[in-house]
Motif scaffolding. Structure first.
Motif, PDB file in Angstrom:
ATOM      1  N   VAL A   1      -5.193 -35.159  20.120  1.00 28.85           N
ATOM      2  CA  VAL A   1      -5.090 -33.948  19.320  1.00 28.85           C
ATOM      3  C   VAL A   1      -6.440 -33.248  19.348  1.00 28.85           C
ATOM      4  O   VAL A   1      -7.478 -33.872  19.592  1.00 28.85           O
ATOM      5  CB  VAL A   1      -4.664 -34.233  17.857  1.00 28.85           C
ATOM      6  N   VAL A   2      -6.404 -31.951  19.107  1.00 28.27           N
ATOM      7  CA  VAL A   2      -7.612 -31.134  19.062  1.00 28.27           C
ATOM      8  C   VAL A   2      -7.736 -30.544  17.675  1.00 28.27           C
ATOM      9  O   VAL A   2      -6.760 -30.040  17.111  1.00 28.27           O
ATOM     10  CB  VAL A   2      -7.551 -30.008  20.111  1.00 28.27           C
ATOM     11  N   VAL A   3      -8.932 -30.621  17.108  1.00 30.45           N
ATOM     12  CA  VAL A   3      -9.199 -30.042  15.794  1.00 30.45           C
ATOM     13  C   VAL A   3     -10.401 -29.114  15.936  1.00 30.45           C
ATOM     14  O   VAL A   3     -11.441 -29.507  16.474  1.00 30.45           O
ATOM     15  CB  VAL A   3      -9.484 -31.128  14.744  1.00 30.45           C
ATOM     16  N   PHE A   4     -10.238 -27.873  15.459  1.00 26.55           N
ATOM     17  CA  PHE A   4     -11.295 -26.873  15.599  1.00 26.55           C
ATOM     18  C   PHE A   4     -12.086 -26.732  14.306  1.00 26.55           C
ATOM     19  O   PHE A   4     -11.514 -26.654  13.214  1.00 26.55           O
ATOM     20  CB  PHE A   4     -10.703 -25.529  16.006  1.00 26.55           C
ATOM     21  N   ASP A   5     -13.381 -26.691  14.458  1.00 22.78           N
ATOM     22  CA  ASP A   5     -14.304 -26.608  13.334  1.00 22.78           C
ATOM     23  C   ASP A   5     -14.426 -25.143  12.910  1.00 22.78           C
ATOM     24  O   ASP A   5     -15.328 -24.431  13.333  1.00 22.78           O
ATOM     25  CB  ASP A   5     -15.667 -27.177  13.753  1.00 22.78           C
ATOM     26  N   ARG A   6     -13.486 -24.691  12.079  1.00 25.56           N
ATOM     27  CA  ARG A   6     -13.498 -23.300  11.616  1.00 25.56           C
ATOM     28  C   ARG A   6     -13.075 -23.258  10.146  1.00 25.56           C
ATOM     29  O   ARG A   6     -12.078 -22.621   9.785  1.00 25.56           O
ATOM     30  CB  ARG A   6     -12.573 -22.434  12.477  1.00 25.56           C
TER      31      ARG A   6
ATOM     32  N   ILE B   1     -13.829 -37.921  18.604  1.00 26.52           N
ATOM     33  CA  ILE B   1     -14.786 -37.590  19.667  1.00 26.52           C
ATOM     34  C   ILE B   1     -15.362 -36.197  19.450  1.00 26.52           C
ATOM     35  O   ILE B   1     -14.617 -35.196  19.470  1.00 26.52           O
ATOM     36  CB  ILE B   1     -14.082 -37.644  21.038  1.00 26.52           C
ATOM     37  N   PRO B   2     -16.655 -36.069  19.236  1.00 24.63           N
ATOM     38  CA  PRO B   2     -17.265 -34.740  19.141  1.00 24.63           C
ATOM     39  C   PRO B   2     -17.346 -34.100  20.531  1.00 24.63           C
ATOM     40  O   PRO B   2     -17.612 -34.782  21.529  1.00 24.63           O
ATOM     41  CB  PRO B   2     -18.652 -35.021  18.573  1.00 24.63           C
ATOM     42  N   VAL B   3     -17.102 -32.797  20.599  1.00 24.71           N
ATOM     43  CA  VAL B   3     -17.102 -32.076  21.869  1.00 24.71           C
ATOM     44  C   VAL B   3     -18.146 -30.968  21.805  1.00 24.71           C
ATOM     45  O   VAL B   3     -18.199 -30.182  20.852  1.00 24.71           O
ATOM     46  CB  VAL B   3     -15.706 -31.474  22.156  1.00 24.71           C
ATOM     47  N   GLU B   4     -18.965 -30.905  22.864  1.00 25.52           N
ATOM     48  CA  GLU B   4     -19.964 -29.836  22.978  1.00 25.52           C
ATOM     49  C   GLU B   4     -19.446 -28.786  23.951  1.00 25.52           C
ATOM     50  O   GLU B   4     -18.995 -29.087  25.045  1.00 25.52           O
ATOM     51  CB  GLU B   4     -21.288 -30.395  23.478  1.00 25.52           C
ATOM     52  N   ASN B   5     -19.492 -27.535  23.502  1.00 20.09           N
ATOM     53  CA  ASN B   5     -19.055 -26.423  24.340  1.00 20.09           C
ATOM     54  C   ASN B   5     -19.874 -25.194  23.993  1.00 20.09           C
ATOM     55  O   ASN B   5     -19.959 -24.805  22.822  1.00 20.09           O
ATOM     56  CB  ASN B   5     -17.553 -26.158  24.131  1.00 20.09           C
ATOM     57  N   ASN B   6     -20.479 -24.586  25.004  1.00 18.07           N
ATOM     58  CA  ASN B   6     -21.308 -23.393  24.796  1.00 18.07           C
ATOM     59  C   ASN B   6     -22.402 -23.619  23.750  1.00 18.07           C
ATOM     60  O   ASN B   6     -22.746 -22.728  22.975  1.00 18.07           O
ATOM     61  CB  ASN B   6     -20.446 -22.200  24.377  1.00 18.07           C
ATOM     62  N   GLY B   7     -22.936 -24.830  23.752  1.00 18.47           N
ATOM     63  CA  GLY B   7     -24.033 -25.132  22.842  1.00 18.47           C
ATOM     64  C   GLY B   7     -23.616 -25.516  21.438  1.00 18.47           C
ATOM     65  O   GLY B   7     -24.479 -25.785  20.593  1.00 18.47           O
TER      66      GLY B   7
ATOM     67  N   HIS C   1     -17.739 -30.732  14.259  1.00 22.41           N
ATOM     68  CA  HIS C   1     -18.179 -31.605  13.173  1.00 22.41           C
ATOM     69  C   HIS C   1     -17.021 -31.907  12.220  1.00 22.41           C
ATOM     70  O   HIS C   1     -15.995 -31.232  12.215  1.00 22.41           O
ATOM     71  CB  HIS C   1     -19.318 -30.956  12.376  1.00 22.41           C
ATOM     72  N   PHE C   2     -17.251 -32.899  11.381  1.00 25.91           N
ATOM     73  CA  PHE C   2     -16.303 -33.257  10.329  1.00 25.91           C
ATOM     74  C   PHE C   2     -16.420 -32.298   9.151  1.00 25.91           C
ATOM     75  O   PHE C   2     -17.464 -31.680   8.922  1.00 25.91           O
ATOM     76  CB  PHE C   2     -16.579 -34.671   9.797  1.00 25.91           C
ATOM     77  N   ILE C   3     -15.338 -32.253   8.388  1.00 27.15           N
ATOM     78  CA  ILE C   3     -15.390 -31.717   7.029  1.00 27.15           C
ATOM     79  C   ILE C   3     -15.528 -32.917   6.103  1.00 27.15           C
ATOM     80  O   ILE C   3     -14.905 -33.953   6.340  1.00 27.15           O
ATOM     81  CB  ILE C   3     -14.108 -30.922   6.703  1.00 27.15           C
ATOM     82  N   PRO C   4     -16.327 -32.827   5.031  1.00 25.15           N
ATOM     83  CA  PRO C   4     -16.444 -33.968   4.114  1.00 25.15           C
ATOM     84  C   PRO C   4     -15.080 -34.456   3.630  1.00 25.15           C
ATOM     85  O   PRO C   4     -14.185 -33.656   3.338  1.00 25.15           O
ATOM     86  CB  PRO C   4     -17.273 -33.399   2.950  1.00 25.15           C
TER      87      PRO C   4
END
Length: 424
Positions: free
Chosen positions: A352-357, A240-246, A250-253
């Motif tokens: 689970v939560v995964v952060f796009d960093r 599930i993609p989550v929008e927060n503060n604009g 996203h996925f990593i390839p």
């Protein structure tokens, strides 16, 4: 060594040609009744008996199987590491299995102590037999129908065998020999020499063996054990993609492929659905935790996982459809101190939560790592794990090897059995 033979009745020995006895010490024969000798051409009790022929010797070789350096977990392969493969991370297990002290492994001041008893305990996860170099620990393998495994062979040769050949169930497997065994004296590493294809499901363990023939005597000198693949487990996953503060996570390839591979090693089939519309979680509470950089589920009010589930389930139909799915929330998280987090360890259908960093430590394996937490696996360096490995020393997906810029993708048999009770 001597031989003692005691019988209550008669002894008959019938041979088609000559019969010879040789002994380095005395030979004594006695009988309680008549002892008789008969010879058509007479009986000789003198003369030089001659030199006994040499005893037949078995082959002095052993064949070991290892994944290739290109292996990224497409099939399960678990073996006692001795540091003999061509892989990026391959540290001998003897010396890296033990316990950490009171300070957690990833914290400053942590201390790891190897424990030989723990190392000896993990050896029991493997079948064994004897070869000329000692005990052979048989690798455990998982391979699904229609899939293939490419392996290296490592051949230890003390004395060349007359013949080496594979023995296996041809109804279940097809073997493609890319390179014949190198049999010169010493240690020979044949890369990519064997391809194993699984043709159909099977319900009891199968083996692929190497048989050596020497002086017409045969013995097993290599083996792989393949666990039954007829009772795979299906799990449902929604990403599930989550929008927060604009920002939208996203996925990593190749991230989904790493996740799929990690689960396939345990004979788990992931049924993955990508939720198309991002959910929005802008709120004062969420933004406080989102920007704090602290561990995200310490709130006495509500955890980030509960908050995300609430937002997701507010959408009509989602709770009915997805409450029995594992839910993976993807967030943009440049200011967060961690890469991801599972709601609970060993809780079915949790989130689970995964952060796009990606520039700050998240790797292509983070999603799989966090989901495996939810399914019941601890860090390999955690004392709560059945076996505790020294930090950064394995390519196990539950290690933190990615922080050393190395790939992590493998799992062990004890982990397979934890997350898939169907596995035998």
């Amino acid at each position: 060594m001597g031989r003692l033979r005691i019988v209550k009745g008669k002894i008959f020995e019938v041979v088609e040609n000559d019969l010879h006895y040789y002994s380095e010490a005395s030979i004594t024969e006695s009988a309680s009744d008549v002892y008789s000798e008969q010879g058509g051409d007479g009986i000789s009790h003198s003369g030089d008996p001659g030199t006994p022929p040499p005893s037949p010797t078995l082959s002095k070789c052993a064949v070991f199987f290892r994944p290739t350096k290109e292996w990224k977990g497409e099939f399960g392969f678990d073996w006692i590491r001795v540091g003999d493969s061509k892989m990026e991370t391959d540290v001998p297990y003897n010396g890296i299995i033990g316990k950490y002290g009171a300070v957690y492994a990833t914290d400053a001041g942590s201390k790891f102590t190897a424990n030989p008893k723990k190392y000896n305990a993990i050896l029991k996860d493997y079948s064994t037999f004897s070869v000329y170099k000692g005990t052979y620990y048989v690798p455990n393998m998982t391979l699904n129908v229609g899939e293939k495994a490419i392996l290296d062979t490592i051949i230890h040769v003390g004395e060349k065998a007359d013949k080496l050949h594979y023995a296996y169930n041809t109804d279940v497997f097809e073997l493609i020999i890319m390179k014949q065994f190198t049999v010169k004296k010493g240690i020979n590493h044949d890369e990519g020499s064997l391809i194993i294809k699984c043709k159909k499901a099977f319900s009891t363990p199968e083996t692929i063996r190497v048989i050596a023939t020497k002086n017409k005597l045969k013995e097993k000198v290599g083996e792989i054990k393949i666990l039954p693949n007829n009772n795979n487990k299906n799990i449902n996953i929604v990403i599930i993609p989550v929008e927060n503060n604009g920002y939208i996570g996203h996925f990593i390839p190749n991230e989904q492929q790493v996740l799929t591979n990690a689960l396939k090693q345990s004979y788990i089939n992931p049924l993955i659905e990508a939720y198309k519309t991002p959910i929005n979680v802008d709120s004062a509470w969420f933004n406080f935790w989102f920007k704090s950089g602290e561990k995200l589920d310490n709130s006495s009010i509500v955890s980030i996982h509960s908050h995300l589930d609430d937002a997701f389930y507010k959408i009509k139909g989602n709770k009915d459809k997805y409450s029995k799915y594992y839910r993976i929330y993807m967030l943009k998280g440049a200011d967060i101190a961690i890469n991801g987090e599972a709601d609970h360890i060993d809780t079915p259908n949790s989130s689970v939560v995964v952060f796009d960093r990606p520039k700050r430590g998240r790797s292509v394996s983070t999603m799989a790592h966090e989901l495996l937490h939810a399914m019941g696996l601890y860090h390999t360096f955690d004392n709560d794990s059945p076996y505790t490995f020294e930090l950064y020393k394995t390519d196990n997906i539950m290690d933190y090897t990615h922080k050393k810029l190395k790939n992590r993708f493998s799992t062990n048999k004890f982990q397979w059995k934890k997350i898939n009770p169907n596995l035998k």
